[in-house]
Design a protein around this motif. Structure first.
Motif, PDB file in Angstrom:
ATOM      1  N   GLN A 155      79.146 -24.857  -2.732  1.00 32.73           N
ATOM      2  CA  GLN A 155      80.348 -24.519  -3.491  1.00 32.73           C
ATOM      3  C   GLN A 155      81.266 -25.735  -3.524  1.00 32.73           C
ATOM      4  O   GLN A 155      81.599 -26.294  -2.484  1.00 32.73           O
ATOM      5  N   GLY A 156      81.666 -26.145  -4.730  1.00 32.28           N
ATOM      6  CA  GLY A 156      82.571 -27.271  -4.867  1.00 32.28           C
ATOM      7  C   GLY A 156      83.731 -26.942  -5.788  1.00 32.28           C
ATOM      8  O   GLY A 156      83.664 -26.004  -6.583  1.00 32.28           O
ATOM      9  N   SER A 157      84.808 -27.716  -5.684  1.00 31.40           N
ATOM     10  CA  SER A 157      85.975 -27.492  -6.543  1.00 31.40           C
ATOM     11  C   SER A 157      86.798 -28.769  -6.625  1.00 31.40           C
ATOM     12  O   SER A 157      86.619 -29.689  -5.822  1.00 31.40           O
ATOM     13  N   GLY A 158      87.700 -28.794  -7.604  1.00 32.70           N
ATOM     14  CA  GLY A 158      88.612 -29.930  -7.708  1.00 32.70           C
ATOM     15  C   GLY A 158      88.751 -30.451  -9.115  1.00 32.70           C
ATOM     16  O   GLY A 158      88.831 -29.675 -10.071  1.00 32.70           O
ATOM     17  N   ALA A 159      88.766 -31.772  -9.254  1.00 32.53           N
ATOM     18  CA  ALA A 159      89.104 -32.467 -10.492  1.00 32.53           C
ATOM     19  C   ALA A 159      88.356 -31.933 -11.707  1.00 32.53           C
ATOM     20  O   ALA A 159      87.138 -31.768 -11.672  1.00 32.53           O
ATOM     21  N   SER A 160      89.091 -31.702 -12.789  1.00 32.41           N
ATOM     22  CA  SER A 160      88.445 -31.293 -14.040  1.00 32.41           C
ATOM     23  C   SER A 160      87.847 -32.495 -14.760  1.00 32.41           C
ATOM     24  O   SER A 160      86.973 -32.345 -15.620  1.00 32.41           O
ATOM     25  N   GLY A 172      94.645 -31.528  -7.404  1.00 35.96           N
ATOM     26  CA  GLY A 172      95.553 -30.977  -6.405  1.00 35.96           C
ATOM     27  C   GLY A 172      94.928 -29.828  -5.645  1.00 35.96           C
ATOM     28  O   GLY A 172      95.015 -29.752  -4.407  1.00 35.96           O
ATOM     29  N   THR A 173      94.251 -28.932  -6.367  1.00 34.96           N
ATOM     30  CA  THR A 173      93.589 -27.805  -5.712  1.00 34.96           C
ATOM     31  C   THR A 173      92.388 -28.283  -4.912  1.00 34.96           C
ATOM     32  O   THR A 173      92.092 -27.739  -3.842  1.00 34.96           O
ATOM     33  N   GLY A 174      91.695 -29.303  -5.421  1.00 37.19           N
ATOM     34  CA  GLY A 174      90.575 -29.858  -4.665  1.00 37.19           C
ATOM     35  C   GLY A 174      91.008 -30.353  -3.295  1.00 37.19           C
ATOM     36  O   GLY A 174      90.350 -30.101  -2.281  1.00 37.19           O
ATOM     37  N   LYS A 175      92.141 -31.045  -3.245  1.00 28.43           N
ATOM     38  CA  LYS A 175      92.664 -31.540  -1.967  1.00 28.43           C
ATOM     39  C   LYS A 175      93.044 -30.375  -1.044  1.00 28.43           C
ATOM     40  O   LYS A 175      92.736 -30.394   0.161  1.00 28.43           O
ATOM     41  N   LYS A 176      93.713 -29.372  -1.617  1.00 29.74           N
ATOM     42  CA  LYS A 176      94.112 -28.213  -0.807  1.00 29.74           C
ATOM     43  C   LYS A 176      92.897 -27.468  -0.264  1.00 29.74           C
ATOM     44  O   LYS A 176      92.887 -27.023   0.889  1.00 29.74           O
ATOM     45  N   ASN A 177      91.864 -27.321  -1.088  1.00 29.20           N
ATOM     46  CA  ASN A 177      90.655 -26.632  -0.624  1.00 29.20           C
ATOM     47  C   ASN A 177      89.951 -27.434   0.457  1.00 29.20           C
ATOM     48  O   ASN A 177      89.361 -26.853   1.381  1.00 29.20           O
ATOM     49  N   ALA A 178      89.999 -28.763   0.362  1.00 30.14           N
ATOM     50  CA  ALA A 178      89.420 -29.603   1.415  1.00 30.14           C
ATOM     51  C   ALA A 178      90.185 -29.410   2.726  1.00 30.14           C
ATOM     52  O   ALA A 178      89.585 -29.314   3.803  1.00 30.14           O
ATOM     53  N   ASP A 179      91.512 -29.334   2.620  1.00 29.69           N
ATOM     54  CA  ASP A 179      92.339 -29.120   3.819  1.00 29.69           C
ATOM     55  C   ASP A 179      92.012 -27.786   4.485  1.00 29.69           C
ATOM     56  O   ASP A 179      91.970 -27.676   5.716  1.00 29.69           O
ATOM     57  N   ALA A 180      91.779 -26.760   3.658  1.00 32.44           N
ATOM     58  CA  ALA A 180      91.572 -25.401   4.166  1.00 32.44           C
ATOM     59  C   ALA A 180      90.097 -25.064   4.407  1.00 32.44           C
ATOM     60  O   ALA A 180      89.782 -23.926   4.760  1.00 32.44           O
ATOM     61  N   ILE A 209      87.749 -24.677   2.241  1.00 37.13           N
ATOM     62  CA  ILE A 209      87.256 -23.708   1.263  1.00 37.13           C
ATOM     63  C   ILE A 209      86.151 -24.380   0.459  1.00 37.13           C
ATOM     64  O   ILE A 209      86.403 -25.271  -0.350  1.00 37.13           O
ATOM     65  N   GLY A 210      84.920 -23.988   0.689  1.00 35.22           N
ATOM     66  CA  GLY A 210      83.783 -24.601   0.018  1.00 35.22           C
ATOM     67  C   GLY A 210      83.160 -25.709   0.845  1.00 35.22           C
ATOM     68  O   GLY A 210      83.471 -25.887   2.030  1.00 35.22           O
ATOM     69  N   ASP A 211      82.283 -26.491   0.186  1.00 35.05           N
ATOM     70  CA  ASP A 211      81.487 -27.510   0.882  1.00 35.05           C
ATOM     71  C   ASP A 211      81.836 -28.933   0.483  1.00 35.05           C
ATOM     72  O   ASP A 211      81.628 -29.866   1.245  1.00 35.05           O
ATOM     73  N   PHE A 212      82.316 -29.124  -0.750  1.00 41.49           N
ATOM     74  CA  PHE A 212      82.697 -30.459  -1.201  1.00 41.49           C
ATOM     75  C   PHE A 212      83.785 -30.311  -2.261  1.00 41.49           C
ATOM     76  O   PHE A 212      83.945 -29.256  -2.869  1.00 41.49           O
ATOM     77  N   TRP A 213      84.518 -31.415  -2.453  1.00 46.61           N
ATOM     78  CA  TRP A 213      85.674 -31.369  -3.338  1.00 46.61           C
ATOM     79  C   TRP A 213      85.792 -32.700  -4.075  1.00 46.61           C
ATOM     80  O   TRP A 213      85.350 -33.737  -3.577  1.00 46.61           O
TER      81      TRP A 213
END
Length: 382
Positions: A30-35, A64-72, A74-78
């Motif tokens: 699961q990944g998230s972040g930059a569009s 911004g959300t990618g950084k927050k998810n990395a801090d928390a 949430i997921g495996d990569f950002w």
């Protein structure tokens, strides 16, 4: 009822075949972040699954959300298009700059003509100093003699370099451009969400036109804006939208608009990318050769964070090229999951992914950038 020995053998053989087709080590990431990186990551899914038997889902939420998810966790990569330097960053998370592409200045003008904008003109448009398309500065940019530099390219579309590391020039030339610009207000569209693209764009504006764009870059465009974005002349004329697709969609249905995003968003929504001036005095179109020439002048520190040379005198350099960082763990509690993320990072960095579709406009990372990126990935999952 009992199976015959032959039937039992067939069942066992079938189970072995199924087991072979779906390895036990397959991991769903699961990944998230930059569009900014989303089109490439979506295009690389099938290839990664084929080569590794692993899969991933990437949610385009903004840097911004990618950084927050990395801090928390949430997921495996950002992914983030700007460096994560906040105190909230966990010590086990680091930057791997593995995706490169140009940020394009995109315009929606009725005439399907090439557009040329000096860096200072771009800064004045986005700061609200220039408000009409037929402003004398834009007219001057688009009615003149233009110098061009074309680089020799390698098999991956990057500028080929000589023994000293400088791009090899294939040809140079000049051309005259003429454009009668409309007497219409410029509608400025910016990223309203926390965006690494905004950070890079506003950092570039401050770097190339510091007397106009007086504030440093920031993920929040409104924070980096050098004046009062809520001034009466700006309200309704300078507006925001979320994520790259959001601003491209809004710009596409707003005549006489201008915005900034990865070039393929403009291609997808019928927006024209402008050629932008550099410190050598040339106007350069955002393509892979021009971006690789610019990134070749950048520096990368031990943590993977990149510093750009906006004042480079490399003639054909497109100075609004950026890298996007994969935020990844040094240590994964689940080693199999960590190995899958490492495999993904290696795959994204390889030409099999970065050159999967040249129309997307991403640049294959090469040279010292590639060496350093591989060294950072090698630190993963220890």
């Amino acid at each position: 009822m009992t199976f015959s020995k032959k039937a039992k053998a067939l069942v066992i053989a079938g189970l072995i075949a199924v087991s072979s087709a779906t390895p036990a080590h397959a991991v769903d990431l699961q990944g998230s972040g930059a569009s900014f990186v989303d089109p490439l990551l979506q295009a690389c899914k099938a290839g990664f699954a084929k080569t590794s038997s692993n899969s991933y889902v990437y949610t385009s939420t903004g840097s911004g959300t990618g950084k927050k998810n990395a801090d928390a966790k949430i997921g495996d990569f950002w992914f983030s298009d700007s460096a994560h330097t906040a105190t909230t960053k966990r010590s086990t998370v680091y930057h791997a700059p593995i995706i490169a592409a140009p940020v394009a200045v995109l315009v929606n003008l009725p005439a399907k003509k090439d557009v040329y904008l000096s860096a200072t003109t771009v800064a004045k448009i986005f700061s609200g100093d220039i408000t009409k398309w037929n402003d004398p500065a834009i007219v001057a940019d688009n009615n003149r003699s233009i110098s061009t530099t074309v680089y020799k390219k390698d098999a991956q579309g990057n500028a080929l370099k000589d023994a000293s590391g400088k791009p090899v020039v294939l040809r140079t030339g000049t051309k005259s451009v003429i454009y009668t610009l409309p007497n219409q207000p410029i509608k400025v569209i910016f990223r309203a969400d926390g965006s690494g693209t905004s950070n890079n764009f506003t950092s570039w504006l401050n770097g190339v036109a510091p007397t106009v764009w007086t504030k440093k870059g920031n993920d929040a465009f409104t924070t980096a804006f050098p004046g009062n974005i809520n001034a009466s002349g700006n309200i309704g004329r300078i507006v925001g939208a979320n994520q790259s697709q959001g601003i491209a969609t809004l710009a596409a249905k707003t005549k006489y608009s201008i915005t900034y995003a990865e070039k393929n968003w403009g291609d997808a929504y019928g927006l024209r990318a402008a050629s932008i001036s550099n410190a050598a005095g040339n106007f350069v179109y955002p393509d892979s050769g021009a971006v690789s020439a610019f990134l070749g002048e950048a520096n990368q520190d031990a943590n993977g964070i990149v510093t750009y040379d906006y004042g480079t005198k490399v003639a054909g350099a497109y100075t609004l090229g950026i890298v996007s960082y994969m935020l990844i763990e040094t240590e994964y509690a689940d080693k199999a999951r960590g190995a899958a993320v490492k495999a993904l990072a290696e795959y994204i960095l390889s030409p099999a992914c970065s050159a999967v579709d040249p129309k997307l406009g991403y640049v294959v990372v090469s040279g010292t950038f590639l060496t350093k990126a591989n060294a950072l990935i090698a630190k993963m999952n220890k």
